[in-house]
Design an enzyme around this catalytic site. Structure first.
Site, PDB file in Angstrom:
ATOM      1  N   LYS A  53       9.524  20.283  42.976  1.00 19.67           N
ATOM      2  CA  LYS A  53      10.717  19.638  42.411  1.00 19.67           C
ATOM      3  C   LYS A  53      11.771  20.686  42.077  1.00 19.67           C
ATOM      4  CE  LYS A  53       8.057  15.726  40.813  1.00 19.67           C
ATOM      5  NZ  LYS A  53       7.165  15.189  39.808  1.00 19.67           N
ATOM      6  N   GLN A  97       5.811  15.643  33.581  1.00 18.35           N
ATOM      7  CA  GLN A  97       4.824  15.520  34.663  1.00 18.35           C
ATOM      8  C   GLN A  97       3.546  14.872  34.121  1.00 18.35           C
ATOM      9  OE1 GLN A  97       5.454  16.400  38.004  1.00 18.35           O
ATOM     10  NE2 GLN A  97       3.562  15.258  38.285  1.00 18.35           N
ATOM     11  N   ASP A 120      12.842   9.303  36.374  1.00 14.12           N
ATOM     12  CA  ASP A 120      11.627   8.758  36.999  1.00 14.12           C
ATOM     13  C   ASP A 120      11.679   7.228  37.043  1.00 14.12           C
ATOM     14  OD1 ASP A 120       9.739  10.492  38.007  1.00 14.12           O
ATOM     15  OD2 ASP A 120       8.875  10.966  36.048  1.00 14.12           O
TER      16      ASP A 120
END
Ligand code: NAP
Length: 284
Positions: A53, A97, A120
């Site tokens: 990422k 995460q 997200d």
């Protein structure tokens, strides 16, 4: 029939170029999109995802900040770091995460991220916005599926979509996005009886199960479009999806491979959401 292979890597590259152009434009207005990624502990797979990422952010000209916290960090400490990021004007996207260590409440953490920076798309407010068809951050993997189909020129309206899997991050939102685009949607899961009866009706079959080669040719209608979300390792340790590619690709009209199918789209849509957040921050 031999299926057309939907090349997710190529489509992701095209989308990333478009994003990089938009990043340049925003930078010329004095705004550099910034993504903060929080990594708790030292899970090997999580570290690989986070590194990818960050690398993609840099490739596209965005800022990325990695915040590493030890496995034993307290929930309060994590929540207060998120709160700081919620107020940091340089940060437009916050990603924690997953999975988190067992002593940390994942739901509480997701809900602590400002919905305006929830790139997200996991915050309940953003899920509600998605369900009601409002402007929001769409969850990256399901969003990536929709972009793959759009770029391939496949229309969704009126199609019967069968989604196998009902997780909060893939199956459920994927079905909702298809419904928003006027598909008829069936969800299947581990308690579904006679799975094949359902999957064989699918014009578009989405497999998000997490079991290698779970969907075989006898689950699939001749000419169906098959989207394989799975990322698994087979017995030989080789990367594979949820769909038995060799046999299903002889029956489907279109199919996504693993790797180079849905996978590259997930990270691309994360970048897109971060860009979108930065662009919207100008008018906020
Ligand atoms: P998950 O949370 O484990 O959910 C799996 C789903 O499959 C559950 O809803 C489960 O049903 C259902 N299922 C399990 N066994 C089944 C069976 N025998 N018949 C029918 N349904 C069954 O997994 P996930 O996070 O959604 O991920 C699914 C796969 O996608 C994994 O391989 C994961 O690695 C991959 N993935 C890929 C990406 C990407 O970027 N390409 C992103 C995320 C995930 P119940 O709800 O009844 O338990």
């Amino acid at each position: 029939m031999t299926a057309v292979i939907i090349n997710g890597k190529e489509i992701a590259e095209k989308k990333k170029q478009e994003i990089a152009e938009e990043v340049k434009r925003l930078k010329s207005q004095g705004v550099t999109p910034g993504l903060a990624v929080i990594l708790v502990g030292n899970n090997h797979a999580s570290r690989t995802y986070v590194t990818n990422k960050q690398k993609t952010c840099q490739e596209l000209g965005m800022n990325s900040v990695l915040i590493e916290m030890p496995e034993e960090v307290s929930e309060d400490e994590l929540l207060s770091r998120i709160e700081e990021l919620n107020h940091d004007p340089q940060i437009h996207g916050i990603l924690v995460q997953l999975p988190l260590p067992a002593h940390i409440n994942e739901t509480k953490v997701i809900e602590s991220i400002s919905p305006n920076k929830d790139v997200d798309g996991f915050h309940p407010i953003n899920i509600g916005r998605m369900m009601t068809g409002q402007n929001t951050f769409l969850p990256c993997t399901p969003y990536g599926i929709m972009v793959l189909l759009e770029e391939t020129g496949i229309s969704i309206e009126g199609k019967h979509v069968v989604v196998v899997g009902r997780s909060n991050i893939v199956g459920k939102p994927a079905g909702q996005l298809f419904l928003n685009q006027h598909a008829t949607v069936t969800y299947c899961h581990s308690r579904t009886k006679d799975l094949k009866v359902h999957t064989k009706q699918a014009d578009i079959l989405v497999a998000a199960v997490g079991i290698p080669n779970f969907i075989t040719a006898d689950h699939v209608k001749e000419g169906a479009i098959v989207i394989d979300v799975g990322i698994n390792r087979n017995e030989a340790g080789k990367l594979c999806g949820d769909v038995a590619f060799d046999e299903v690709s002889k029956k489907a009209s279109y199919i996504t491979p693993v790797p180079k199918g849905v996978g590259p789209m997930t990270i691309t849509m994360l970048m897109y959401n971060t860009l979108k957040s930065a662009a919207e921050s100008i008018n906020r």
